[in-house]
Write an enzyme that holds these catalytic residues in place. Structure first.
Site, PDB file in Angstrom:
ATOM      1  CB  SER A   1      45.077  37.143  45.147  1.00 20.23           C
ATOM      2  OG  SER A   1      44.966  38.233  44.272  1.00 20.23           O
TER       3      SER A   1
ATOM      4  CB  SER B   1      41.799  39.524  44.509  1.00 16.85           C
ATOM      5  OG  SER B   1      42.197  38.187  44.274  1.00 16.85           O
TER       6      SER B   1
ATOM      7  CE  LYS C   1      39.939  35.461  45.288  1.00 21.26           C
ATOM      8  NZ  LYS C   1      41.318  35.663  44.810  1.00 21.26           N
TER       9      LYS C   1
END
Lengths: 468, 438
Positions: free
Chosen positions: B142, B117, B40
């Site tokens: 997330s 996210s 990420k």
């Protein structure tokens, strides 16, 4: 608060702690002066970096808390103090807010007046801003992060000082304590004060003066501020609740900003740092490392028979006090005090050295003073040996023997020297005979020179009087 | 460019899952040999542009590896790139990307969101046709949210179980790094590698790391499962509720003992409490992005305040919204009513979970109240409706509890549904054990 005095002063002192590394990372606290060389992702505030607290800094702050008899918190909690300024790498400073490390301490001034302390807490130092051609003239500023993250203790007093002189006294006592605790070194650590000053004439409207370095400056800065406020009141100007910055070069202060209250920094608990329990065992182990402090030593010394004034002066310097303590156990305390208070500082000052940078140890002084006390050597010889000891380690007894420095005690030998001196100074002899006692001193001097200081002046005087 | 990079670029061209792709990712030797790992964007990879999905960090190449990156490198992982996300983790649909970045598309249906996210992470986990594990991050849901929308497994460990060193902070007291994968074996493998104490993260837990792989095959006979009954009613898509109920049936079939559990405080105050704390912390974390030392810089002009203001205008709307709200809730006069109160409510929420875990071993609910929404539907949502999407996931995140989203089948439109399982602190093994039975 109900104030009655003409001037009210409270101090907020920032003290850089003498740790090896910074408060939240492994970078060296001091060292390379090359800008931004002692930095890492943590003290530069890079994304993803996290602080880890330096345990030594906590130990040091706890020592100060104990020395000032403060109430120590059960937990150490750090908070983020948010404000935007180019010297803050994260635009917040890791500090302490609701629960400081310690509260309600006390510090005693040299005249015995006690000043109450509100709080003692730990925080990180911001970076330093360098204005290449002075604050006013530079149209840019350079940032050096070497200082960013250095460990600071903030100590806040109640507004209980009533003159600039008292504030100076406070700073002096504080520095003595810090040096005794060995958590601060005035040669390499920064100590800075922000002062809250108000005067009766303005109904005690508080003004904060920031950036005062050292105890001499504090008196100067505060005298300036008190005078400024008094003049302002006289000229019907309103004293503003503001923050002013002290400029030591010009000896004046300039307004920085209108005062913000602490709550306006939007404090939150720093979620990167876990609460640390300040356990009883931890406090105990710090207590066991606490040295006897200056005021305790001073009290002890004067009880042992030297004057209070002498005791206070000696105990102010930890190295001298410890030396005195060892020496006075073996030789007459008054003689020891005299030498440690006068002769030793004189010799050190001349050599521009600190005691710990010389070869002088307690056994040297014990040997030396024992010999002086027994009239084996004269004080003049003693002074010369002390001067030598600054740079050379000696066995005093051997040295005296080798250099033949014993006091000339043989009356015959003294007489020979005295006769020679009398011959050398017919004018002085005449003056003496004419009733001028003082002129004998000149002849004593000649004998002392001839014996290289090994003769005892009172004895020489006695022999001279006999011969004349 | 090597073959792996070509495969990644091909997928990315279609789905916008990456913010940065390594042209020649290489494997070393170790447990992750031949496994591609996507990271990420908010996790620092040395010398690889890492922007946390924001435009303000344009051009920023970290000077150090996050601890999890050091760990996976030691095991031979090939890092293929940085996955797309809502800027700084601020969102549930990965639509709040930084200016100039692309919104990741769901591999199951390109008109739909991957969730957020960690949207890019979930998308590539679904789309990868090669061995792959994603390193994702969760603050309020997330990891499990996007995993649920993309039909993969998302695993969020106990707070402090995996070092956060090198994770660009959203809300430090909530942030957790965890894996996403297609199989439980891969989840267990990655957790064994990244879990453990790190002296660089003060909040990291000094607890031994168990053999998670071993836990996978443990029977669930007699395991006590608590059903969060209120998560199946109003506001929850009926098909989602049905699929999750099917999953629970599977557990019962294998000997699990079911009972209903209610968490009234969490249900009522969880979302508000989460956003207050997360935004307060976020607003301080984002203060450092001022264009002074790294990231995007504006023309140097005026005073520092003016310069900071110009640079910080680069933040996207959602970042600005969270900075403003987060600053407001810790301001003098409001701090006690909002920030301080939220921290107190958080303690009550943790207590509520702790009591529940005296009765059961795991708690079960749908992960998200609906399936992956269409981008056109997301546009119609108000910020408040956005935040409410996290209703199931904020609880375990606030309490720092390990949780997992497991695919439990598809709805009639063939869109995946995820089931959320929550365990007590440090009981990751229980989640491995149950997760492998679905």
């Amino acid at each position: 608060m109900n104030f009655t005095t003409d001037v009210v002063i409270g101090l907020e002192v920032h003290i850089e702690l003498k740790t090896n590394t910074k408060l939240f990372c492994g970078c060296s606290r001091i060292g390379s002066q090359e800008p931004n060389s002692r930095t890492c992702e943590i003290c530069l505030g890079h994304p993803g970096s996290k602080p880890v607290v330096n345990k030594k800094a906590i130990d040091f702050a706890l020592k100060l808390a104990l020395a000032t008899k403060s109430k120590i918190a059960s937990n150490l909690i750090f908070s983020r103090k948010s404000y935007f300024y180019p010297d803050l790498s994260k635009n917040y400073q890791i500090s302490q807010y609701e629960l400081p490390l310690a509260e309600s301490g006390q510090l005693t001034l040299s005249d015995g007046k006690k000043i109450n302390l509100t709080r003692i807490h730990l925080e990180e130092d911001p970076a330093s801003l360098v204005h290449p051609s002075g604050i006013a003239a530079s149209n840019y500023v350079l940032i050096d992060y070497n200082r960013s993250g250095n460990p600071l203790v903030e100590l806040v007093t109640k507004p209980e000082m009533t003159s600039p002189g008292e504030a100076r006294n406070f700073m002096k006592q504080l520095i003595t304590i810090l040096e005794y605790l060995e958590i601060f070194d005035s040669n390499e650590c920064i100590i800075k004060a922000d002062a809250n000053v108000s005067i009766k004439e303005s109904d005690y409207q508080r003004v904060e003066v920031k950036n005062i370095t050292g105890f001499k400056e504090i008196e100067r800065a505060l005298r300036y501020e008190v005078a400024r406020q008094k003049t302002a009141v006289k000229e019907n100007e309103k004293i503003q609740a503001e923050t002013r910055s002290w400029d030591a070069d010009s000896g004046t202060s300039t307004p920085l900003r209108l005062k913000e209250s602490e709550e306006e920094y939007g404090y939150i608990i720093d979620p990167d740092l876990v609460q640390i329990e300040l356990t009883k065992e931890w406090i105990k182990s710090i207590e066991s490392e606490m040295p006897e402090l200056a005021h305790e030593k001073s009290k002890k010394f004067s009880e042992q028979g030297i004057s209070e004034e002498m005791a206070t002066i000696i105990s102010k310097d930890k190295a001298l006090a410890e030396l005195y303590e060892a020496v006075s156990k073996k030789v007459d305390p008054e003689l020891a005090a005299k030498w440690i208070r006068r002769e030793l500082p004189r010799v050190l000052k001349y050599a521009k050295k600190k005691l710990e940078d010389t070869e002088i140890k307690d056994h040297h002084l014990i040997d030396l003073l024992k010999l002086i006390k027994a009239s084996k050597i004269t004080e003049t010889v003693g002074q010369k040996i002390l001067e030598t000891l600054v740079h050379t380690n000696l066995d005093i007894k051997e040295y005296i023997k080798a250099e033949k420095l014993e006091t000339v005690a043989d009356t015959n030998e003294l007489e020979i020297h005295c006769k020679a001196a009398i011959k050398e100074a017919p004018q002085a002899v005449e003056d003496y005979k004419a009733g001028n006692e003082k002129s004998l001193n000149f002849i004593v001097g000649l004998v002392m020179r001839a014996t290289k200081g090994k003769a005892s002046p009172p004895e020489v005087l006695a022999v001279l009087k006999k011969l004349l | 460019m090597n073959k792996r990079a070509e495969q990644v670029k091909k997928i990315n061209k279609e789905l916008n899952l990456f913010n940065e792709i390594d042209d020649a990712p290489t494997s070393g030797s170790g447990k992750l040999k031949d496994i591609a790992v996507s990271v990420k964007d908010c996790i620092c990879v040395k010398d690889m542009e890492s922007r946390a999905g924001s435009a303000i960090l344009e051009g920023y190449k970290p000077v150090f590896d996050a601890t999890v990156i050091e760990k996976i490198r030691k095991e031979g992982a090939a890092i293929i790139g940085k996955t797309a996300q809502d800027a700084f983790g601020f969102g549930s649909f990965s639509v709040n990307v930084g200016k100039g970045m692309h919104i990741p598309k769901n591999p199951v249906d390109k008109t739909r969101s991957c969730g957020g996210s960690s949207g890019g992470a979930a998308g590539i986990t679904k789309a990868a046709d090669f061995p792959h594990i994603a390193l994702a991050e969760s603050t309020g849901g997330s990891i499990v949210g996007p995993a649920s929308f993309c039909g993969v497994i998302g695993f969020c460990p106990t707070y402090g179980r995996v070092s956060r060193y090198g994770l660009m902070d959203y809300a430090n007291s909530l942030d957790k790094i965890g894996p996403m994968a297609k199989t439980m074996e891969e989840i267990a493998l990655m957790m064994e590698i990244i879990a453990g104490y790190d002296d660089k993260d003060s909040t990291s837990l000094d607890e031994p790391v168990p053999d998670y792989t071993k836990a996978l095959n443990k029977s669930i006979k007699g395991l006590r499962v608590g059903i969060l009954k209120n998560s199946f009613g109003q506001g929850v898509d009926i098909q989602v509720a049905e699929k999750v109920a099917d999953g629970i049936q599977k557990l019962e079939d294998q000997g699990a003992l079911l009972q209903d559990i209610k968490l009234p405080i969490t249900e009522k105050y969880g979302v508000a409490c989460y956003y207050l704390i997360a935004m307060a912390e976020a607003s301080t974390n984002l203060a450092k992005y001022s264009g002074l030392r790294y990231g995007k810089q504006e023309k140097i002009d005026g005073t520092f305040n003016e310069y900071f203001k110009n640079t910080r205008a680069i933040f996207n709307d959602e970042s600005k919204r969270r900075i403003i709200i987060g600053t407001f809730v810790r301001m003098a006069g409001f701090r006690d009513a909002y920030y301080i109160k939220a921290t107190k409510v958080r303690t009550k929420i943790i207590d509520e979970y702790k009591k529940a875990f005296k009765k059961v071993d795991v708690l079960v609910s749908p992960t998200m109240p609906f399936v992956a929404p269409k981008f056109s539907e997301i546009k119609k949502l108000t910020p408040m409706q956005h935040y409410m999407a996290d209703i199931m996931t904020v609880g375990p995140n606030l309490a720092g509890l390990p949780h997992i989203s497991i695919p439990v089948g598809n709805n009639k439109e063939n869109l995946p549904v995820g089931m959320l399982l929550i365990a007590d602190h440090l009981k990751e093994e229980t989640l491995m054990q149950v997760g492998n039975k679905l």
